[in-house]
Design a protein around this motif. Sequence first.
Motif, PDB file in Angstrom:
ATOM      1  N   LYS A 199       0.830  -1.205   0.000  1.00  0.00           N
ATOM      2  CA  LYS A 199       0.000   0.000   0.000  1.00  0.00           C
ATOM      3  C   LYS A 199       0.868   1.260   0.000  1.00  0.00           C
ATOM      4  O   LYS A 199       0.696   2.151  -0.837  1.00  0.00           O
ATOM      5  CB  LYS A 199      -0.923   0.002   1.217  1.00  0.00           C
ATOM      6  N   VAL A 200       1.800   1.350   0.942  1.00  0.00           N
ATOM      7  CA  VAL A 200       2.617   2.559   1.020  1.00  0.00           C
ATOM      8  C   VAL A 200       3.648   2.595  -0.105  1.00  0.00           C
ATOM      9  O   VAL A 200       4.061   3.674  -0.534  1.00  0.00           O
ATOM     10  CB  VAL A 200       3.305   2.678   2.396  1.00  0.00           C
ATOM     11  N   ALA A 202       3.138   1.701  -3.219  1.00  0.00           N
ATOM     12  CA  ALA A 202       2.462   2.296  -4.365  1.00  0.00           C
ATOM     13  C   ALA A 202       2.349   3.806  -4.203  1.00  0.00           C
ATOM     14  O   ALA A 202       2.445   4.567  -5.170  1.00  0.00           O
ATOM     15  CB  ALA A 202       1.079   1.665  -4.534  1.00  0.00           C
ATOM     16  N   GLU A 203       2.158   4.246  -2.981  1.00  0.00           N
ATOM     17  CA  GLU A 203       2.024   5.681  -2.707  1.00  0.00           C
ATOM     18  C   GLU A 203       3.365   6.399  -2.789  1.00  0.00           C
ATOM     19  O   GLU A 203       3.448   7.535  -3.277  1.00  0.00           O
ATOM     20  CB  GLU A 203       1.416   5.870  -1.319  1.00  0.00           C
ATOM     21  N   LEU A 204       4.423   5.737  -2.321  1.00  0.00           N
ATOM     22  CA  LEU A 204       5.746   6.355  -2.294  1.00  0.00           C
ATOM     23  C   LEU A 204       6.504   6.186  -3.601  1.00  0.00           C
ATOM     24  O   LEU A 204       7.506   6.871  -3.830  1.00  0.00           O
ATOM     25  CB  LEU A 204       6.583   5.763  -1.156  1.00  0.00           C
ATOM     26  N   ARG A 281       2.162   3.771   8.291  1.00  0.00           N
ATOM     27  CA  ARG A 281       1.621   5.026   7.767  1.00  0.00           C
ATOM     28  C   ARG A 281       2.510   6.210   8.162  1.00  0.00           C
ATOM     29  O   ARG A 281       2.791   7.099   7.363  1.00  0.00           O
ATOM     30  CB  ARG A 281       0.194   5.208   8.293  1.00  0.00           C
ATOM     31  N   ALA A 284       5.591   6.400   5.972  1.00  0.00           N
ATOM     32  CA  ALA A 284       5.342   7.063   4.695  1.00  0.00           C
ATOM     33  C   ALA A 284       5.274   8.573   4.869  1.00  0.00           C
ATOM     34  O   ALA A 284       5.853   9.344   4.085  1.00  0.00           O
ATOM     35  CB  ALA A 284       4.051   6.530   4.074  1.00  0.00           C
ATOM     36  N   ASN A 285       4.572   9.016   5.917  1.00  0.00           N
ATOM     37  CA  ASN A 285       4.472  10.452   6.176  1.00  0.00           C
ATOM     38  C   ASN A 285       5.833  11.066   6.492  1.00  0.00           C
ATOM     39  O   ASN A 285       6.134  12.201   6.102  1.00  0.00           O
ATOM     40  CB  ASN A 285       3.509  10.715   7.337  1.00  0.00           C
ATOM     41  N   GLN A 288       7.675  11.469   3.173  1.00  0.00           N
ATOM     42  CA  GLN A 288       7.040  12.469   2.323  1.00  0.00           C
ATOM     43  C   GLN A 288       7.194  13.882   2.871  1.00  0.00           C
ATOM     44  O   GLN A 288       7.214  14.850   2.105  1.00  0.00           O
ATOM     45  CB  GLN A 288       5.552  12.138   2.156  1.00  0.00           C
TER      46      GLN A 288
END
Length: 354
Positions: A199-200, A202-204, A281, A284-285, A288
Amino acid sequence: MIQTQPQSAHIYTDLNAIQDIRTLGKDDKNAALMEVAKQFESMFLNMMMSSMRDANKVFEEDSMFNSPETDFYRKMYDDQMALSLSGQQGMGLSQVIYRQLMTNYGDNKNDAQQLDQGKLFDRRARSPLSMVAPSHVTALNATMDAVDAELHQLRPRAQSAVTGSSDSVAAAASGSGNKGQQFATPAEFVAALYPLAEKVGAELGVEPKAIVAQAALETGWGKYMISDDQGRNSFNFFGIKADSRWQGERVDVITHEYRDGLAVKERAPFRSYSSMEEGVRDYANFLQGAERYQQAIGQNLGAGHYGYALQQAGYATDPQYGAKIQRISQSSTLNSALEQLRADAALSGGRNDG
């Protein structure tokens, strides 16, 4: 034709050997690195021969030929033999060391052949089984199959932590603590973490396997998870410290850092979370929200490059941080666990479709 020998030590009593290598490095840096690699190999051979001599000392206790003088000259002979062997074809260890030195210090290090440490790790992990009788291997495989079956029953509980169910969400750890085992095996560790890494990732813009490899490095496959003095897990998979920006719970533990190239132990506060999902989570934050990590994320980096990008950005003080993540990503430990996870997912999907 007379061959010109490089300026290096061919006699172990030559105290100017290091200076000769330094002089050679001014004219041909790569040749000097090869001589350094041979010196390291000779040290290894010397240690090996000393161990062999020590193993046979019990047979010399009552020998009339044994004396301190004999030991002295035998030691001289072994030292010279180790240096001579490494200066010729040797055991091949110097070539491995040379390739690694070329990667980091060679004049043409960008063109140097990379040392596949993952294969070395896999070979070391598999080699003991080659000396085991076939009947014992069969019994061992049966035992491992039974353990895998038992772990398969435990995986739903690990997956509940991923989904953040009420059973898995608890109060965050706080106060002082230590590092302890929270996962029984690497396979259980990967089964619990990989869905969140997808999940992360794909986001990162990062390969999920790279994220799992980093977490495996930081926690020793879940064996050294940060926990408080009550044994509550912090779910801090990535070694994120609690600085002034962090307003949540924290746990103080002893950690290893590198200061001026030396490994030292320090007590530091680390972030603590109430669930795996919250921990991943925040990871990831964390990436980012920091400008320096923008070259590591959003680049679709694979496991072979992600760790190096984090290291260059200053994520960790370990000078081998990137190489270690790459090695873990190539290891059979991680890849076998991922294959098992995919096989279980396919089997579960087939059952649901039926």
